[in-house]
Write an enzyme that holds these catalytic residues in place. Structure first.
Site, PDB file in Angstrom:
ATOM      1  N   GLY A  71       1.029  -1.167  -0.129  1.00 51.52           N
ATOM      2  CA  GLY A  71       0.075   0.020  -0.006  1.00 51.52           C
ATOM      3  C   GLY A  71       0.904   1.098   0.023  1.00 51.52           C
ATOM      4  N   ARG A  72       1.416   1.493   1.032  1.00 49.70           N
ATOM      5  CA  ARG A  72       2.227   2.641   1.194  1.00 49.70           C
ATOM      6  C   ARG A  72       3.259   2.768   0.345  1.00 49.70           C
ATOM      7  NH1 ARG A  72       3.733   4.987   6.179  1.00 49.70           N
ATOM      8  NH2 ARG A  72       2.741   3.414   7.380  1.00 49.70           N
TER       9      ARG A  72
ATOM     10  N   TYR B 135       1.928   8.821  14.638  1.00 53.32           N
ATOM     11  CA  TYR B 135       2.918   7.902  14.607  1.00 53.32           C
ATOM     12  C   TYR B 135       4.318   8.497  14.702  1.00 53.32           C
ATOM     13  CZ  TYR B 135      -0.344   5.247  11.635  1.00 53.32           C
ATOM     14  OH  TYR B 135      -1.387   4.550  11.198  1.00 53.32           O
TER      15      TYR B 135
ATOM     16  N   CYS C 284      -7.819  23.173  16.368  1.00 49.26           N
ATOM     17  CA  CYS C 284      -7.682  23.643  17.811  1.00 49.26           C
ATOM     18  C   CYS C 284      -7.177  22.336  18.793  1.00 49.26           C
ATOM     19  CB  CYS C 284      -9.162  24.154  18.372  1.00 49.26           C
ATOM     20  SG  CYS C 284      -9.542  25.687  17.615  1.00 49.26           S
TER      21      CYS C 284
ATOM     22  N   TYR D  12      -1.911   7.096   3.925  1.00 52.17           N
ATOM     23  CA  TYR D  12      -2.339   7.142   5.115  1.00 52.17           C
ATOM     24  C   TYR D  12      -2.374   8.618   5.661  1.00 52.17           C
ATOM     25  CZ  TYR D  12      -1.238   2.216   4.982  1.00 52.17           C
ATOM     26  OH  TYR D  12      -1.085   1.079   4.730  1.00 52.17           O
TER      27      TYR D  12
HETATM   28  C1  LIG Z   1      -2.383  -2.423   5.602  1.00 51.50           C
HETATM   29  C2  LIG Z   1      -2.190  -3.567   5.018  1.00 51.50           C
HETATM   30  C3  LIG Z   1      -1.541  -3.879   4.039  1.00 51.50           C
HETATM   31  C4  LIG Z   1      -0.721  -2.548   3.391  1.00 51.50           C
HETATM   32  O1  LIG Z   1       0.336  -2.125   4.272  1.00 51.50           O
HETATM   33  P1  LIG Z   1       1.268  -1.348   3.745  1.00 51.50           P
HETATM   34  O2  LIG Z   1       2.302  -0.966   4.819  1.00 51.50           O
HETATM   35  O3  LIG Z   1       0.730   0.001   3.387  1.00 51.50           O
HETATM   36  O4  LIG Z   1       2.077  -1.776   2.608  1.00 51.50           O
HETATM   37  C5  LIG Z   1      -1.306  -5.050   3.177  1.00 51.50           C
HETATM   38  N1  LIG Z   1      -1.919  -6.139   3.797  1.00 51.50           N
HETATM   39  C6  LIG Z   1      -2.949  -6.020   4.766  1.00 51.50           C
HETATM   40  C7  LIG Z   1      -3.724  -7.160   5.522  1.00 51.50           C
HETATM   41  C8  LIG Z   1      -2.965  -4.668   5.613  1.00 51.50           C
HETATM   42  O5  LIG Z   1      -3.753  -4.690   6.282  1.00 51.50           O
END
Ligand SMILES: *Cc1c(COP(=O)(O)O)cnc(C)c1O
Length: 438
Positions: free
Chosen positions: A298-299, A340, A367, A396
Site C-alpha cells: 500500500g504505502r 506515529y 484547535c 495514510y
Molecule cells: C495495511 C495492510 C497492507 C498494506 O500495508 P502497507 O504498509 O501500506 O504496505 C497489506 N495487507 C494488509 C492485510 C493490511 O492490513
C-alpha cells in the site's frame, strides 16, 4: 532550469518533480503554485507517472524472480475511484479491509475475482456483501469470523485464506507492528490448529491458502524471512496431517517508503530478492509445491507520489523557544505526525531553490496543540501566502482525514504530462451539514 540535484530534498518528492521556468515546483509538468490557485488549498497532488512506475516495479521485481506472483494494492493507504482504476490498468489486484473499501472497488468497476478482504472485526453485513459479490478471497482473521462465515456462506462455496499471526517483531513503530504475538490481527498460534481443522471440514469453504501481514513501513526484510520460516513450516505440518496443499500464500504489505533523504529503505528489488530466495528455499526444504505468492503493498506505491499543498498563514515567533508556521490544513488531512511521530520533508513551492535559513515547526489550523505537520524543519524564511509543498503525503494521510473543527476534507488531483484532473472535489458547507436532520 534547476534540476533535482540542485535541491537535495527533492529526492523524496515525486519522480517528475522539478523546478520549472517560472522557478516554481512542478509535478507531472504542472506548476504547483498554479494548481494551488486553481483548486485551492489544502490540495493533494498525485504524480501518475510515479504511481504507475511503482506498480510496475513491484510486478517486475517480484515477477522476474518468481513468475507466479500477484501484486495486490492495499487501498487503505489511499482510496479513490481514480486510484482503483489506475491499479486495475496496471494489472494489480486489490486488498480491501472494509465493506466501505469494497464498495469503492465495486463502484470503480474493479473485477471482483481480483479482490481479497482481510480485517480483524468484519461485520455480518460486510461478510454478506463479500459473499454476495463472490470476491476472490475472504481473509479469515479469527475463529468467530470463521464461524460467522460458515453460517453466512450457506450453500455458496467461498474461497478463503487463513490469516496467521506469526509472532514476529517487524521493527517498526509500535502502532505499525501487527504481526507480534500481542496484536489484534490474525489467528494467534494457539488457534491455528482449530481454525485449519474447521475451515478444511467446512463444505462451503475452499481454503486456498495462508496469509500473514506483519506491519507497515518496514526497512528490513528479516521479519518477512522469519515469518516465511514459521508459516511455511506450519504449511508443511498441515500438508502432512490433512494432505492440504496450499495454492496461495500472501505475505502482506509493509514495504517501507522514503520520507526523508537520510533514511533510505531497501529498494523493492532487494525485498524481492531476499523474500523469493527464502520462499523457494523453504518450500524445497519442507517439500511443498511452491504456491502462488501474493504481496499487498500500500504505502510504498502511493507515499512518495503524493504531495500536499498548503497556504502559509500566521507565523508566530516565540523568542528563544520556537517559530510556528501555521498552514491552512493539518491534522484534519494528515494526522501522521501526532499519530506515529512521522517525519516529512517540505519545500516552498513558489521558491523551491531558496536557501534554508530558519528552523520552524509547521502546524495546522486545528484547535489542538498536537496539530503538527512537521516538528522541526529547516526552510527558507516564509511569509503569509507562500505555498508549502509537503512530500510523502500520498499514504495514510487523506484516508485518515476527518471533519474535526468542521473542516472540509481536501481536494485531490492527479497530474501527468502537464495536465491535472480532479479526482475528488473538496467538501463544501452542504457536505458538512447534510447528515443532520433540521
Ligand atoms: C495495511 C495492510 C497492507 C498494506 O500495508 P502497507 O504498509 O501500506 O504496505 C497489506 N495487507 C494488509 C492485510 C493490511 O492490513
Amino acid at each position: 532550469m534547476a534540476g533535482k540535484n540542485d535541491v537535495p530534498r527533492m529526492v523524496v518528492f515525486p519522480q517528475t518533480a522539478e523546478v520549472n521556468k517560472q522557478g516554481n515546483l512542478a509535478i507531472g509538468g504542472c506548476d504547483t503554485v498554479a494548481l494551488a490557485k486553481e483548486y485551492g488549498t489544502p490540495l493533494y497532488v498525485f504524480d501518475e507517472t510515479d504511481l504507475r512506475s511503482r506498480c510496475r516495479e513491484f510486478k517486475t521485481e517480484f515477477g522476474k524472480r518468481y513468475t507466479n506472483t500477484d501484486v495486490s494494492y492495499s487501498p487503505k493507504a489511499f482510496t479513490a475511484k481514480a486510484m482503483i482504476k489506475l491499479v486495475e490498468e496496471e494489472g494489480l489486484d486489490l486488498d480491501v479491509v472494509s465493506g466501505g473499501e469494497l464498495a469503492f472497488a465495486l463502484a470503480a468497476g474493479f473485477p471482483v475475482k481480483r479482490i481479497s478482504f482481510p480485517g480483524n472485526n468484519k461485520s455480518e453485513e460486510e461478510l454478506e456483501l463479500a459473499v454476495r459479490e463472490s470476491i476472490g478471497h475472504i481473509v479469515v482473521d479469527n475463529l468467530p469470523e470463521l464461524h460467522m462465515l460458515i453460517e453466512i456462506a450457506g450453500k455458496k462455496k467461498v474461497d478463503i485464506l487463513l490469516r496467521l499471526n506469526p509472532g514476529i517483531d517487524p521493527h517498526t513503530h509500535k502502532f505499525n507492528a501487527v504481526g507480534l504475538s500481542d496484536s489484534k490481527f490474525g489467528l494467534p498460534k494457539a488457534d491455528w490448529d482449530e481454525a485449519v481443522a474447521k475451515a478444511l471440514a467446512a463444505r462451503n469453504l475452499n481454503v486456498d491458502g495462508l496469509h500473514f501481514h506483519i506491519g507497515s513501513g518496514l526497512f528490513q526484510y528479516e521479519p518477512y524471512l522469519k515469518s516465511l520460516d514459521v508459516v511455511l513450516e506450519y504449511a508443511a505440518a498441515i500438508k502432512k496431517k490433512y494432505g492440504f496443499q496450499m495454492r496461495l500464500l500472501s505475505i502482506g504489505g509493509g514495504f517501507g517508503a522514503q520520507y526523508v533523504p537520510e533514511e533510505v529503505p531497501p529498494p523493492i528489488s532487494a525485498f524481492a530478492d531476499a523474500i523469493i530466495t527464502r520462499f523457494k528455499e523453504r518450500c524445497r526444504e519442507f517439500k511443498l509445491e511452491t504456491p502462488k505468492l501474493m504481496i499487498e503493498p500500500g504505502r510504498k506505491i502511493v507515499a512518495q507520489a503524493g504531495v500536499a499543498l498548503y497556504t502559509v498563514g500566521v507565523i508566530k515567533n516565540i523568542p528563544g523557544i520556537r517559530t510556528y508556521v501555521s498552514v491552512d490544513g493539518g491534522m484534519g488531512d494528515n494526522i501522521r505526525q501526532p499519530m506515529y511521530g512521522a517525519v516529512q520533508e517540505a519545500l516552498i513551492a513558489n521558491r523551491p531553490t531558496a536557501k534554508d535559513t530558519d528552523t520552524v515547526t509547521i502546524t495546522g489550523k486545528y484547535c489542538e496543540s498536537g496539530d503538527i505537520l512537521i516538528k522541526e524543519i529547516k526552510l527558507p524564511e516564509m511569509k503569509a501566502g507562500d505555498i508549502l509543498a509537503v512530500a510523502g503525503s500520498g499514504a495514510y494521510a487523506v484516508p485518515m482525514s476527518s471533519n474535526y473543527n468542521a473542516a472540509f476534507r481536501p481536494a485531490i488531483v492527479f497530474v501527468s504530462d502537464g495536465r491535472a484532473r480532479l479526482v475528488r472535489r473538496r467538501e463544501t458547507l452542504e457536505d458538512l451539514t447534510r447528515h443532520d436532520p433540521d
